[in-house]
Design a protein around this motif. Structure first.
Motif, short mmCIF file in Angstrom:
data_model
loop_
_atom_site.label_atom_id
_atom_site.label_comp_id
_atom_site.label_asym_id
_atom_site.label_seq_id
_atom_site.Cartn_x
_atom_site.Cartn_y
_atom_site.Cartn_z
N GLY A 193 -40.78 -59.82 -42.52
CA GLY A 193 -39.96 -58.76 -43.11
C GLY A 193 -40.63 -58.10 -44.29
N CYS A 248 -37.49 -59.74 -37.68
CA CYS A 248 -36.83 -61.03 -37.56
C CYS A 248 -37.62 -61.91 -36.62
CB CYS A 248 -35.40 -60.86 -37.05
SG CYS A 248 -35.29 -60.08 -35.42
N LEU A 273 -34.75 -64.13 -41.02
CA LEU A 273 -35.38 -62.99 -41.69
C LEU A 273 -35.91 -63.47 -43.03
CD1 LEU A 273 -32.65 -61.96 -40.08
CD2 LEU A 273 -33.27 -59.77 -41.06
N THR A 280 -32.41 -52.68 -44.11
CA THR A 280 -32.84 -53.47 -42.96
C THR A 280 -32.02 -53.10 -41.73
OG1 THR A 280 -33.47 -55.32 -44.39
CG2 THR A 280 -33.16 -55.78 -42.05
N ARG A 430 -37.85 -50.79 -38.10
CA ARG A 430 -36.98 -51.32 -39.16
C ARG A 430 -36.16 -50.25 -39.87
NH1 ARG A 430 -40.65 -54.12 -43.47
NH2 ARG A 430 -41.26 -55.20 -41.57
#
Length: 581
Positions: A193, A248, A273, A280, A430
């Motif tokens: 992430g 993720c 995550l 997000t 994302r």
């Protein structure tokens, strides 16, 4: 940088890497270096803390040392002619992971990599030090001529697994005119992430604004960083979970709710995550179970259980439940509830996922096949009569979204480096629906003396010598001055009090650009260009080529020198294929 203003209350470490990885010791007393081990004891009911040692300390205790260290960074030795700078980026990341693991920092942490070139030695090596050997291209990767690519990707895949286990996030700030190896590092950054930024210089405003955004605070003064997050999905038995695409990682916890068909990170109903923010965005995929057919009118449920560690180190849990009703095949509710913008983004993410396994040309064929099937199923037409084909308003924009997706930098990698393609695709997977839609089909606004700014078609016919166009493709913003506007500007009419309207016309797009730049992270690149100028290519490359050098056009009108098919021809061909029996 003023560290107390950004990271007070957090613990920090610092490492510099060239040929060697130098880890800076922030205390003046000597401690046993071999004593850096995670504490084996934990107190029930209390969050696991961070074990302090000289390498990782609160910023209040090491601010002066870190600031001094940054100011004293310099090239350790003269660069050998014909050689690249020596860098062991992979080794430095390994050391950072080991240090954070050693101080029990498993409650969430960031590893921030600042680099201005590719790794030329050690694990994760991207290219050799000899300048005679060029860095890999898309063609080299596809043909197997990228000597270090696969080994480096495997190394960073192992790093990504370690980062996930330890709830760590890897951020990459790459400022260089050349590639730095972001493609090889993609797995570690994406799965954790992390944040990725590609710029030309660390002196740029783009870098400064991105760094300020990372260390921004909430209203209570805590860092806007949420760590160690999990998302669990619970559904009714008629709905099976296929997977997720986004920042993720699947925890591979499979139960009766999980489908055998995997899409993206699948085979589970729980994902991890490394970090979550208010931006997000993850796409989840579901499948209607074949075990028993649901009755129209009955309800089904999907519940999302999100758990994360807030910036104040407290654990928070949020439960979101959604209820919908089943409808029969062909029911009018299907068309009424279709969100073509969201559908386009879902298809774009699936297409990006397909590019990891297939060549771009094969991905385009897959998109075309899915679009033809979509048009054939939801269109109204008389069989074998293309002129009768119609799509309702809820479906009408979807084909043009697919047209622009086929031509986008996410699929068509021509004229993009592997690092640029990686950055573009990572941002698409994302970003939310609005931002992602701008990436696929940019917006175009016209400023003229005739009135307030208006949106215009993303088409070559929108080019005119007496207007200003504002083009927004998310990654860069273009202010395009028509030839007459550019000439008046050179003559200084905007500085003449008698031409106040012209001055206001020039200022209007600048004000809009300031608002766009202020709201968007990473900061888009701003391009100012004139009609027929070299920089106008940023705009021309995205316009629909309704008039080309091969088509009939009026003398003096704008044309685009391209062999690409126009949107009109694309739609006509789609209609012909959709109405076939």
């Amino acid at each position: 940088m003023n560290f107390p203003a950004y990271a007070d209350g957090s613990v920090n470490g610092f490492a510099v890497f060239l040929v060697l990885v130098i880890v800076y010791f922030h205390q003046f007393q000597i401690i046993d270096l071999l004593g850096i081990h995670p504490s084996a004891r934990q107190h029930l009911g209390k969050p696991q803390g961070v074990q302090k040692h000289g390498f990782v300390l609160p910023v209040s205790e090491c601010e002066f040392n870190i600031t001094t260290t940054i100011e004293e960074i310099h090239q350790s030795s003269p660069l050998t002619p014909g050689h690249r700078s020596p860098r062991c980026t992979g080794a430095a990341i390994l050391v950072a992971v080991a240090l954070l693991e050693g101080c029990s920092a498993t409650i969430g942490s960031h590893i921030m990599v600042f680099t201005s070139g590719p790794a030329t030695m050690g694990p994760g090596m991207v290219v050799s030090q000899y300048l005679t050997q060029s860095i890999r291209t898309h063609r080299d990767i596809n043909t197997g001529h990228a000597s270090f690519y696969w080994k480096s990707c495997a190394f960073y895949k192992q790093i990504s697994e370690k980062l996930t286990d330890l709830s760590m996030v890897l951020d990459l700030f790459a400022c260089s005119l050349d590639q730095v190896g972001a493609t090889e590092m993609r797995a570690a950054v994406e799965k954790s992430g992390g944040f990725m930024m590609l710029a030309e210089s660390f002196e740029s405003d783009q870098f400064r604004k991105c760094l300020r955004y990372i260390f921004s605070r909430d209203e209570e003064g805590f860092l806007n960083m949420c760590f160690d997050a999990t998302i669990e999905i619970i559904t009714t038995k008629d709905v099976k979970i296929c997977g997720a695409i986004g920042p993720c990682v699947s925890l591979r916890k499979k139960n009766g709710l999980v489908s055998d068909k995997e899409i993206g990170e699948g085979g589970t109903n729980i994902w991890k995550l490394g970090t979550v923010t208010d931006k997000t965005c993850i796409t989840f995929f579901f499948q209607v179970s074949d075990e028993q057919k649901a009755q129209p009118g009955t309800a089904f449920f999907i519940q999302f259980i999100t758990k994360y560690r807030h910036g104040n180190m407290g654990i928070r849990k949020r439960v979101t439940s959604a209820a919908r009703r089943w409808v029969g095949c062909g029911a009018p509710e299907i068309a009424a509830g279709f969100d073509q913008e969201t559908a386009a983004i879902v298809m774009a993410r699936l297409a990006v996922h397909e590019t990891e396994k297939n060549f771009p040309r094969e991905v385009v064929r897959w998109l075309d096949k899915e679009l033809i099937s979509f048009a054939s199923k939801f269109g109204d037409y008389i069989c074998e009569d293309p002129s009768s084909f119609r799509l309702s308003s809820n479906f009408s924009l979807y084909p043009q979204f697919m047209y622009h997706l086929r031509r986008s930098q996410f699929i068509d990698v021509f004229n993009s480096s592997p690092d640029e393609t990686t950055f573009f695709q990572l941002m698409l997977t994302r970003e939310g629906v609005v931002g992602s839609l701008i990436m696929i089909q940019p917006t175009l606004s016209q400023y003229s003396f005739d009135g307030p700014p208006i949106p215009v078609l993303l088409d070559v016919c929108s080019l005119s010598p007496d207007v200003i166009l504002l083009f927004d493709s998310y990654f860069y913003v273009v202010i395009h001055y028509g030839s007459k506007i550019a000439q008046w500007k050179k003559l200084g009419y905007d500085r003449d009090p008698d031409h106040e309207n012209f001055r206001k016309l020039l200022e209007a797009p600048e004000v809009e650009v300031e608002q766009l730049v202020a709201q968007r992270i990473p900061v888009p690149k701003l391009v100012r260009c004139e009609q027929h100028g070299s920089q106008a290519r940023f705009l021309l490359a995205k316009l629909n080529p309704s008039a080309t050098h091969k088509s009939s056009y009026v003398d003096g009108s704008e044309v685009i020198m391209t062999d690409d098919v126009s949107l009109q021809a694309f739609i006509e061909h789609l209609q012909e294929l959709a109405v076939q029996g």
